[in-house]
Write a protein that holds these residues in place. Structure first.
Motif, PDB file in Angstrom:
ATOM      1  N   ALA B 271       0.890  -1.227   0.087  1.00 25.22           N
ATOM      2  CA  ALA B 271       0.134  -0.238  -0.138  1.00 25.22           C
ATOM      3  C   ALA B 271       0.821   1.319   0.088  1.00 25.22           C
ATOM      4  O   ALA B 271       0.533   2.044  -0.743  1.00 25.22           O
ATOM      5  CB  ALA B 271      -0.761   0.070   1.345  1.00 25.22           C
ATOM      6  N   THR B 272       1.916   1.376   0.710  1.00 31.61           N
ATOM      7  CA  THR B 272       2.446   2.499   1.109  1.00 31.61           C
ATOM      8  C   THR B 272       3.453   2.799  -0.318  1.00 31.61           C
ATOM      9  O   THR B 272       3.198   4.194  -0.907  1.00 31.61           O
ATOM     10  CB  THR B 272       3.901   2.282   2.221  1.00 31.61           C
ATOM     11  N   ILE B 273       4.103   1.908  -0.976  1.00 31.59           N
ATOM     12  CA  ILE B 273       4.625   2.151  -2.149  1.00 31.59           C
ATOM     13  C   ILE B 273       3.766   2.511  -3.177  1.00 31.59           C
ATOM     14  O   ILE B 273       3.979   3.664  -4.158  1.00 31.59           O
ATOM     15  CB  ILE B 273       5.679   0.976  -2.635  1.00 31.59           C
ATOM     16  N   ALA B 274       2.637   1.646  -3.538  1.00 32.13           N
ATOM     17  CA  ALA B 274       1.411   2.056  -4.308  1.00 32.13           C
ATOM     18  C   ALA B 274       1.070   3.587  -4.017  1.00 32.13           C
ATOM     19  O   ALA B 274       0.889   4.088  -5.523  1.00 32.13           O
ATOM     20  CB  ALA B 274       0.422   1.036  -4.104  1.00 32.13           C
ATOM     21  N   SER B 275       0.743   3.865  -2.983  1.00 28.97           N
ATOM     22  CA  SER B 275       0.160   5.473  -2.921  1.00 28.97           C
ATOM     23  C   SER B 275       1.419   6.525  -3.487  1.00 28.97           C
ATOM     24  O   SER B 275       1.050   7.435  -4.056  1.00 28.97           O
ATOM     25  CB  SER B 275      -0.155   5.541  -1.352  1.00 28.97           C
ATOM     26  N   MET B 276       2.650   6.371  -3.177  1.00 29.24           N
ATOM     27  CA  MET B 276       3.607   7.167  -3.428  1.00 29.24           C
ATOM     28  C   MET B 276       3.859   7.198  -4.931  1.00 29.24           C
ATOM     29  O   MET B 276       3.821   8.194  -5.566  1.00 29.24           O
ATOM     30  CB  MET B 276       4.936   6.728  -2.883  1.00 29.24           C
ATOM     31  N   ALA B 277       3.772   6.092  -5.343  1.00 31.55           N
ATOM     32  CA  ALA B 277       3.829   5.761  -7.102  1.00 31.55           C
ATOM     33  C   ALA B 277       2.596   6.564  -7.692  1.00 31.55           C
ATOM     34  O   ALA B 277       2.867   7.137  -8.754  1.00 31.55           O
ATOM     35  CB  ALA B 277       3.993   4.128  -7.448  1.00 31.55           C
ATOM     36  N   SER B 278       1.489   6.363  -7.202  1.00 33.83           N
ATOM     37  CA  SER B 278       0.499   6.861  -7.853  1.00 33.83           C
ATOM     38  C   SER B 278       0.490   8.485  -7.814  1.00 33.83           C
ATOM     39  O   SER B 278       0.094   9.018  -8.772  1.00 33.83           O
ATOM     40  CB  SER B 278      -0.754   6.529  -7.066  1.00 33.83           C
ATOM     41  N   TYR B 279       0.870   9.058  -6.733  1.00 36.64           N
ATOM     42  CA  TYR B 279       0.853  10.374  -6.611  1.00 36.64           C
ATOM     43  C   TYR B 279       2.106  11.014  -7.438  1.00 36.64           C
ATOM     44  O   TYR B 279       1.790  12.096  -8.190  1.00 36.64           O
ATOM     45  CB  TYR B 279       1.451  10.784  -5.244  1.00 36.64           C
ATOM     46  N   PRO B 303      -3.557   8.391  -5.028  1.00 34.35           N
ATOM     47  CA  PRO B 303      -3.012   7.534  -4.005  1.00 34.35           C
ATOM     48  C   PRO B 303      -3.951   6.758  -2.977  1.00 34.35           C
ATOM     49  O   PRO B 303      -3.751   5.476  -2.559  1.00 34.35           O
ATOM     50  CB  PRO B 303      -2.002   8.564  -3.205  1.00 34.35           C
ATOM     51  N   GLU B 304      -5.229   7.176  -2.761  1.00 37.94           N
ATOM     52  CA  GLU B 304      -5.920   6.584  -1.956  1.00 37.94           C
ATOM     53  C   GLU B 304      -6.497   5.523  -2.485  1.00 37.94           C
ATOM     54  O   GLU B 304      -6.934   4.339  -1.975  1.00 37.94           O
ATOM     55  CB  GLU B 304      -7.181   7.529  -1.554  1.00 37.94           C
ATOM     56  N   THR B 305      -6.849   5.604  -3.943  1.00 39.46           N
ATOM     57  CA  THR B 305      -7.397   4.352  -4.762  1.00 39.46           C
ATOM     58  C   THR B 305      -6.110   3.308  -4.811  1.00 39.46           C
ATOM     59  O   THR B 305      -6.472   2.018  -4.572  1.00 39.46           O
ATOM     60  CB  THR B 305      -7.641   4.761  -6.115  1.00 39.46           C
ATOM     61  N   ALA B 306      -5.034   3.864  -4.982  1.00 44.39           N
ATOM     62  CA  ALA B 306      -3.830   2.686  -5.283  1.00 44.39           C
ATOM     63  C   ALA B 306      -3.550   2.070  -3.949  1.00 44.39           C
ATOM     64  O   ALA B 306      -3.299   0.649  -4.086  1.00 44.39           O
ATOM     65  CB  ALA B 306      -2.637   3.562  -5.847  1.00 44.39           C
ATOM     66  N   ASN B 307      -3.530   2.689  -2.695  1.00 46.57           N
ATOM     67  CA  ASN B 307      -3.294   2.064  -1.420  1.00 46.57           C
ATOM     68  C   ASN B 307      -4.165   0.999  -1.222  1.00 46.57           C
ATOM     69  O   ASN B 307      -3.660  -0.227  -0.906  1.00 46.57           O
ATOM     70  CB  ASN B 307      -2.980   2.745  -0.547  1.00 46.57           C
ATOM     71  N   ASN B 308      -5.327   1.348  -1.602  1.00 51.61           N
ATOM     72  CA  ASN B 308      -6.418   0.163  -1.355  1.00 51.61           C
ATOM     73  C   ASN B 308      -6.552  -0.862  -2.077  1.00 51.61           C
ATOM     74  O   ASN B 308      -6.429  -2.053  -1.883  1.00 51.61           O
ATOM     75  CB  ASN B 308      -7.928   0.806  -1.024  1.00 51.61           C
ATOM     76  N   ALA B 309      -6.020  -0.685  -3.553  1.00 46.45           N
ATOM     77  CA  ALA B 309      -6.035  -1.738  -4.409  1.00 46.45           C
ATOM     78  C   ALA B 309      -4.765  -2.690  -4.121  1.00 46.45           C
ATOM     79  O   ALA B 309      -5.083  -3.956  -4.185  1.00 46.45           O
ATOM     80  CB  ALA B 309      -5.788  -1.034  -5.996  1.00 46.45           C
ATOM     81  N   ALA B 310      -3.814  -2.170  -3.699  1.00 49.20           N
ATOM     82  CA  ALA B 310      -2.732  -2.798  -3.348  1.00 49.20           C
ATOM     83  C   ALA B 310      -2.796  -3.719  -2.055  1.00 49.20           C
ATOM     84  O   ALA B 310      -2.522  -4.859  -2.089  1.00 49.20           O
ATOM     85  CB  ALA B 310      -1.315  -1.862  -3.313  1.00 49.20           C
ATOM     86  N   ALA B 311      -3.497  -2.956  -1.269  1.00 53.26           N
ATOM     87  CA  ALA B 311      -3.726  -3.663   0.178  1.00 53.26           C
ATOM     88  C   ALA B 311      -4.639  -4.965  -0.293  1.00 53.26           C
ATOM     89  O   ALA B 311      -4.408  -6.301   0.191  1.00 53.26           O
ATOM     90  CB  ALA B 311      -4.672  -2.933   1.119  1.00 53.26           C
ATOM     91  N   THR B 312      -5.389  -5.055  -1.213  1.00 59.05           N
ATOM     92  CA  THR B 312      -6.345  -6.300  -1.475  1.00 59.05           C
ATOM     93  C   THR B 312      -5.440  -7.196  -2.496  1.00 59.05           C
ATOM     94  O   THR B 312      -5.635  -8.440  -2.030  1.00 59.05           O
ATOM     95  CB  THR B 312      -7.552  -5.830  -2.580  1.00 59.05           C
ATOM     96  N   SER B 313      -4.547  -6.763  -3.387  1.00 59.01           N
ATOM     97  CA  SER B 313      -4.186  -7.565  -4.305  1.00 59.01           C
ATOM     98  C   SER B 313      -3.052  -8.255  -3.764  1.00 59.01           C
ATOM     99  O   SER B 313      -2.497  -9.187  -4.306  1.00 59.01           O
ATOM    100  CB  SER B 313      -3.618  -6.791  -5.733  1.00 59.01           C
ATOM    101  N   SER B 314      -2.494  -7.762  -2.630  1.00 55.45           N
ATOM    102  CA  SER B 314      -1.263  -8.409  -2.018  1.00 55.45           C
ATOM    103  C   SER B 314      -1.678  -9.614  -1.460  1.00 55.45           C
ATOM    104  O   SER B 314      -0.822 -10.448  -0.735  1.00 55.45           O
ATOM    105  CB  SER B 314      -0.624  -7.482  -0.872  1.00 55.45           C
ATOM    106  N   PHE B 315      -3.121 -10.083  -1.350  1.00 59.90           N
ATOM    107  CA  PHE B 315      -3.406 -11.358  -0.870  1.00 59.90           C
ATOM    108  C   PHE B 315      -2.945 -12.587  -2.110  1.00 59.90           C
ATOM    109  O   PHE B 315      -3.226 -13.664  -1.622  1.00 59.90           O
ATOM    110  CB  PHE B 315      -4.890 -11.415  -0.741  1.00 59.90           C
TER     111      PHE B 315
END
Lengths: 198, 510
Positions: B271-279, B303-315
């Protein structure tokens, strides 16, 4: 006055309005308005400044030496357990491989990573975790003897009053409620075998 | 339509009242800890592990997953209103979110973030639904050699992609592997590193380690961390974004969903990396990049979309390969092992109820979170008044008493305190605790598959290179080991210099 509560940034005070009048919120208020219009870069720089000071080469060397020590110890013990061959490994082979990696990494860290700035200095603020730790250890030691209630109450009071800078009134009130709630949950509701006095 | 049957049956699992209840509990706890600065999702999950002992595996994971993605929603609220990121993954939201709040558009920012999170999360679940079975069926042929290579690669990636010093992260991983060897050797039955202690004969349990290093270590560390005093937030009104805001942010939401989904799958991503990359991506794509940092809606939505998408796909790597992609997933892995479920490619086939139950619970969880963060956002803003000085002893007590209830033994409590000290000192000296816990979880799998494959290869280590998949994975392993130098060069060239201080200072809250 207790030293921690007189500092403007109360330890463990995330999102807190310092309750003690001596909390020193006042000097921060004007500064806060000036900071309102920071760009992301300035904001990041400001956060960077507020980070605890970095520890020097000594701390890095010390942690590397601990790693080296643990690695060497594990190395000796694994050899003692017997290595065997890759085809017929004995219990010591895998720990031996890991400890070799650890020793190499420790040496690398000791030489190349000496000047990294990622370790934090122990400051006056570090007395707070130390106090916290002592209360936790005391609670672990006392729990089997006198149950969890009194140690938990003392722990709450120390953490809230002395580490958190709450007022005596709210400390005593909240601590009592917290311990009562834990008693209700763990002893009355869940019926666990946690050592308890009452 | 055979493929869809287990998916639909999964909904039946989710809709059982107890599962719905635990899903609700999970997302509410997640929201709360997201709003409260201090404890992150991994620490909370670690502290609450004892809670999962007496419930069904699927129920336990539904709750823990809810905490994880719920925290992504909650972290936004403090970023926007107080300029205090509740979670590391919401740090970049501060830049434009707080400016929007200052312009009186706090509600819009929160609304956009929630809608983005919801879309990102949902898109990611759909991706997970289709991708996970494919990956799992591909991995079904994996033998011990492939698993050794995969586990090695996973540990290396998590250690090298983490924010701290790479050598220190690798050292932490080595310590984790070493801790995993304590106890009886699975092949010969001989005791290792027990020093004659009977309590250690069966090895160290995962839960005291996780609770100590993630939970108590974090609590102790927070005791000295300097926190900025927060001002009581202004009232939030009108959280429904206007049509123009939505149109303006829709591109960012779409890009954030895709970016987050893929960065989440990557080991060490998240999530963290995803939000920074999206920004960074939104700022680069924007026609007027100077709007960023001054209240650009895309800078919040992306970033808020990306961190949530990443949190889910890391499963995905966890549930299909049995390899956790980050520290939080390592905790899920541990929680499943406690329940007697070994995550891996066979999970989809053998336990479809659990697999699809967990996946589908995320739809429900995301809907619950959308409700909580749009109409009910005012309640969570009020939670900010709870002072950390009061929360700290409460969480510490929950940790100690919870640790006792695992086996009704004081030994576990002592272990938690000991590992709490270790966790605190690791943070002080710049060692990431994540790789340690991840390596500990994977340690016994790695050792047994390594030894099994060496038996198969007759003791010849080059045998790993005779199998195509393990050979590929090991080559990637070597590449990752030598790549950091090349990557820093690339990063210097691609990222704008202004991004540098931002990325270096964010410390992963576990």
């Amino acid at each position: 006055m207790i030293q921690v509560s007189s500092s403007p940034s109360v330890p463990a005070g995330g999102g807190s309005r310092p309750a003690a009048p001596s909390g020193g919120n006042a000097p921060q208020a004007p500064g806060d308005d000036v900071l309102e219009d920071l760009t992301p870069e300035q904001l990041a720089a400001q956060w960077e400044e507020e980070k605890p000071p970095a520890a020097g080469a000594l701390a890095n060397a010390a942690s590397s030496l601990v790693v080296l020590g643990v690695g060497t110890g594990a190395l000796v013990l694994s050899v003692a357990m017997g290595l065997g061959t890759p085809a017929a490994p004995e219990p010591g082979l895998w720990p031996f491989m890991i400890s070799c990696v650890m020793v190499v990494l420790g040496l690398f860290q000791l030489t190349v990573g000496r000047h990294n700035r990622d370790a934090e200095k122990f400051t006056r603020m570090s007395s707070a975790p130390l106090t916290g730790l002592v209360t936790l250890a005391a609670m672990v030691a006392l729990m089997p003897a006198i149950g969890f209630e009194l140690p938990a109450l003392v722990l709450c009071i120390i953490w809230m009053r002395f580490l958190g800078g709450e007022t005596w009134r709210s400390t005593l009130l909240v601590s009592a409620i917290v311990v009562a709630a834990f008693y209700g949950i763990f002893v009355l509701a869940l019926n666990t075998s946690i050592p308890h006095l009452f | 339509m055979d493929f869809l049957n287990p998916v639909i049956n999964g909904f039946a699992v989710v809709l059982e009242p107890s599962n719905l209840l635990y899903c609700l509990i999970g997302v509410v706890i997640g929201m709360l800890i997201g709003v409260l600065p201090g404890l992150g999702p991994a620490a909370t999950i670690a502290i609450l592990l004892p809670l999962t002992y007496n419930v069904e595996p699927v129920t336990a994971i539904i709750m823990l997953a809810g905490i994880f993605y719920g925290a992504q929603y909650g972290g936004t609220i403090t970023s926007v209103l107080l300029r205090l990121p509740g979670e590391a993954s919401s740090v970049v939201t501060v830049f434009d979110g707080y400016q929007m709040a200052k312009q009186g558009k706090a509600g819009t920012a929160l609304g956009l973030a929630s809608i983005g999170s919801f879309i990102g999360g949902t898109a990611s679940i759909v991706g997970l639904t289709f991708l996970a079975p494919v990956v799992a069926s591909f991995a079904l042929d994996f033998g011990p050699a492939e698993y050794s290579a995969l586990a090695l690669l996973g540990i290396l990636l998590v250690a090298t992609i983490s924010n701290g010093a790479k050598t220190k992260a690798l050292i932490a991983a080595a310590v984790g592997l070493l801790l995993a060897t304590v106890g009886r050797d699975i092949f010969t039955g001989e005791s290792r590193f027990t020093f004659g202690n009977l309590e250690l004969a069966d090895g160290i349990d995962f839960v005291p380690i996780a609770m100590g290093i993630f939970g108590l270590g974090e609590i102790l560390y927070n005791l000295e961390e300097r926190h900025r005093a927060a001002k009581a937030p202004s009232k939030v009104t009108n959280v429904w974004p206007s049509r123009t805001d939505l149109t303006q942010a829709s591109g960012a939401i779409a890009r954030g969903s895709v970016l987050g989904f893929f960065l989440g799958i990557l080991p060490g991503g998240g999530a963290t990396i995803a939000s920074m990359a999206s920004y960074a991506m939104e700022k680069k794509r924007a026609k007027q990049p100077e709007r960023f940092g001054k209240g650009a809606p895309e800078g919040v939505a992306g970033p808020e979309t990306a961190n949530n998408a990443a949190a889910t796909s890391s499963f995905i790597p966890l549930l299909t390969l049995g390899i956790p992609a980050n520290a939080t997933m390592a905790l899920m892995f541990g929680a499943l092992l406690i329940q007697g479920v070994t995550p891996g490619p066979q999970l989809v086939e053998q336990d479809p109820g659990l697999f699809w139950g967990v996946v589908n619970s995320m739809y429900i969880g995301n809907i619950l979170l959308l409700i909580m963060s749009l109409p009910l956002v005012g309640i969570f803003v009020k939670i900010l008044r709870v002072r950390a000085a009061i929360l700290a002893p409460v969480t510490a007590l929950i940790t100690l008493l919870g640790a006792y209830t695992i086996n009704n033994s004081m030994f576990d409590v002592t272990l938690v305190v000991v590992f709490g000290i270790v966790g605190y000192l690791m943070k002080k000296f710049g060692f990431e605790p994540g790789p340690l816990v991840l390596a500990f979880v994977l340690g016994s799998l790695l050792e047994s598959s390594l030894r099994r494959s060496l038996l198969v290869f007759g003791g010849d280590p080059t045998g790993f290179f005779t199998r195509p998949i393990s050979a590929t994975l090991l080559i990637v392993f070597v590449l990752v080991a030598v790549l950091p130098g090349i990557r820093t060069l690339l990063a210097k060239r691609t990222t704008a210099p202004s991004e540098q201080p931002i990325t270096t200072k964010i410390k992963e809250k576990v």
